[in-house]
Design a protein around this motif. Structure first.
Motif, PDB file in Angstrom:
ATOM      1  N   ARG A   1      -4.558 -11.884   4.391  1.00 12.76           N
ATOM      2  CA  ARG A   1      -3.270 -11.130   4.322  1.00 12.76           C
ATOM      3  C   ARG A   1      -3.323 -10.783   2.882  1.00 12.76           C
ATOM      4  N   ARG A   2      -3.262 -11.540   1.709  1.00  8.28           N
ATOM      5  CA  ARG A   2      -3.221 -11.297   0.402  1.00  8.28           C
ATOM      6  C   ARG A   2      -4.319 -10.346  -0.113  1.00  8.28           C
ATOM      7  N   GLN A   3      -5.567 -10.622   0.533  1.00  8.92           N
ATOM      8  CA  GLN A   3      -6.623  -9.936   0.019  1.00  8.92           C
ATOM      9  C   GLN A   3      -6.543  -8.344   0.859  1.00  8.92           C
ATOM     10  N   ALA A   4      -6.209  -8.322   2.109  1.00  8.47           N
ATOM     11  CA  ALA A   4      -5.892  -7.069   2.709  1.00  8.47           C
ATOM     12  C   ALA A   4      -4.964  -6.280   1.757  1.00  8.47           C
ATOM     13  N   VAL A   5      -3.866  -6.698   1.351  1.00  9.56           N
ATOM     14  CA  VAL A   5      -2.685  -6.183   0.602  1.00  9.56           C
ATOM     15  C   VAL A   5      -3.516  -5.588  -0.721  1.00  9.56           C
ATOM     16  N   GLN A   6      -4.156  -6.589  -1.361  1.00  2.26           N
ATOM     17  CA  GLN A   6      -4.769  -6.154  -2.725  1.00  2.26           C
ATOM     18  C   GLN A   6      -5.648  -5.212  -2.665  1.00  2.26           C
ATOM     19  N   ASP A   7      -6.549  -5.050  -1.708  1.00  4.74           N
ATOM     20  CA  ASP A   7      -7.615  -4.079  -1.451  1.00  4.74           C
ATOM     21  C   ASP A   7      -6.689  -2.876  -1.073  1.00  4.74           C
ATOM     22  N   LEU A   8      -5.898  -2.939  -0.162  1.00  7.40           N
ATOM     23  CA  LEU A   8      -5.172  -1.596   0.180  1.00  7.40           C
ATOM     24  C   LEU A   8      -4.874  -0.897  -1.097  1.00  7.40           C
ATOM     25  N   LEU A   9      -3.833  -1.704  -1.939  1.00  7.02           N
ATOM     26  CA  LEU A   9      -3.455  -0.886  -2.847  1.00  7.02           C
ATOM     27  C   LEU A   9      -4.109  -0.696  -3.837  1.00  7.02           C
ATOM     28  N   ALA A  10      -5.174  -1.082  -4.051  1.00  5.67           N
ATOM     29  CA  ALA A  10      -6.498  -0.753  -4.956  1.00  5.67           C
ATOM     30  C   ALA A  10      -6.999   0.470  -4.838  1.00  5.67           C
ATOM     31  N   SER A  11      -6.949   0.624  -3.482  1.00  2.51           N
ATOM     32  CA  SER A  11      -7.635   2.058  -3.121  1.00  2.51           C
ATOM     33  C   SER A  11      -7.227   2.304  -1.601  1.00  2.51           C
ATOM     34  N   ASN A  12      -6.579   3.392  -1.320  1.00  4.88           N
ATOM     35  CA  ASN A  12      -6.402   3.891  -0.166  1.00  4.88           C
ATOM     36  C   ASN A  12      -6.156   5.593  -0.281  1.00  4.88           C
ATOM     37  N   SER A  13      -6.024   5.976   1.089  1.00  2.00           N
ATOM     38  CA  SER A  13      -5.795   7.406   1.185  1.00  2.00           C
ATOM     39  C   SER A  13      -4.766   7.212   2.471  1.00  2.00           C
ATOM     40  N   PHE A  14      -3.621   7.729   2.385  1.00  5.53           N
ATOM     41  CA  PHE A  14      -2.487   7.761   3.008  1.00  5.53           C
ATOM     42  C   PHE A  14      -1.717   9.160   2.996  1.00  5.53           C
ATOM     43  N   ASP A  15      -1.852  10.067   4.193  1.00  2.03           N
ATOM     44  CA  ASP A  15      -1.450  11.263   4.282  1.00  2.03           C
ATOM     45  C   ASP A  15      -0.559  11.558   5.435  1.00  2.03           C
ATOM     46  N   PRO A  16       0.861  11.336   5.109  1.00  2.00           N
ATOM     47  CA  PRO A  16       1.631  11.590   6.375  1.00  2.00           C
ATOM     48  C   PRO A  16       1.772  12.990   6.408  1.00  2.00           C
TER      49      PRO A  16
END
Length: 165
Positions: free
Chosen positions: A35-50
């Motif tokens: 879970r920690r790794q998923a959060v860290q990776d998500l915040l490091a690089s993501n694309s989120f377009d509501p």
């Protein structure tokens, strides 16, 4: 469990901070690390377009309420801008299988000497991640645009939030 992006650069259509208000301790150190790794990776690089929401970057409160996965999207000042709820039913089999694979992986690592088994379990886990990401992208179509890696990481967090189905 607040998690914050430390980078000041990047596109505005992204998650800058993630909150998991329902997060409780996971059953193993391995699951916690996942879970920690998923959060860290998500915040490091993501694309989120509501879709239909101006601005960004966003704060995402991700939780499970009444059998639904809720994406509570807020602006940088934490003013709610949109909420999207998805029924968890279509994800149930994948989440259950994911938890079984995580347990199998942990057991194989603990027992040691099972490299071929560990590699096979990892391949199965990657396949489940891919299937979960594809389902998440499809279910959010027209509401929230995600790239595939963002969807994979969010699927990991969905599994962590919903430990027992």
């Amino acid at each position: 469990m607040p998690e914050t992006d430390r980078s000041a650069t990047g596109p505005a259509r992204r998650i800058a901070r993630l909150e998991l208000p329902d997060a409780s301790p996971l059953p193993s150190a391995y699951a916690e690390a996942d879970r920690r790794q998923a959060v860290q990776d998500l915040l490091a690089s993501n694309s989120f377009d509501p879709h239909g929401v101006a601005g960004g970057p966003f704060v995402l409160f991700l939780c499970v309420r009444d059998g639904r996965l809720v994406f509570d999207i807020r602006d940088a000042a934490e003013v709610p801008v949109r909420a999207v709820a998805l029924a968890l039913g279509p994800f149930r089999r994948l989440i259950k299988d994911y938890h079984l694979i995580v347990e199998s992986h942990e057991q194989a690592v603990t027992e040691g000497g099972h490299e071929a088994r560990i590699q096979a379990i990892d391949m199965g886990r990657r396949g489940l991640h891919n299937e979960g990401a594809e389902l998440l992208v499809a279910r959010l179509d027209g509401r929230i645009g995600l790239d595939f890696e963002t969807a994979r990481r969010l699927f990991t967090l969905v599994c962590a939030l919903h430990q027992r189905i």
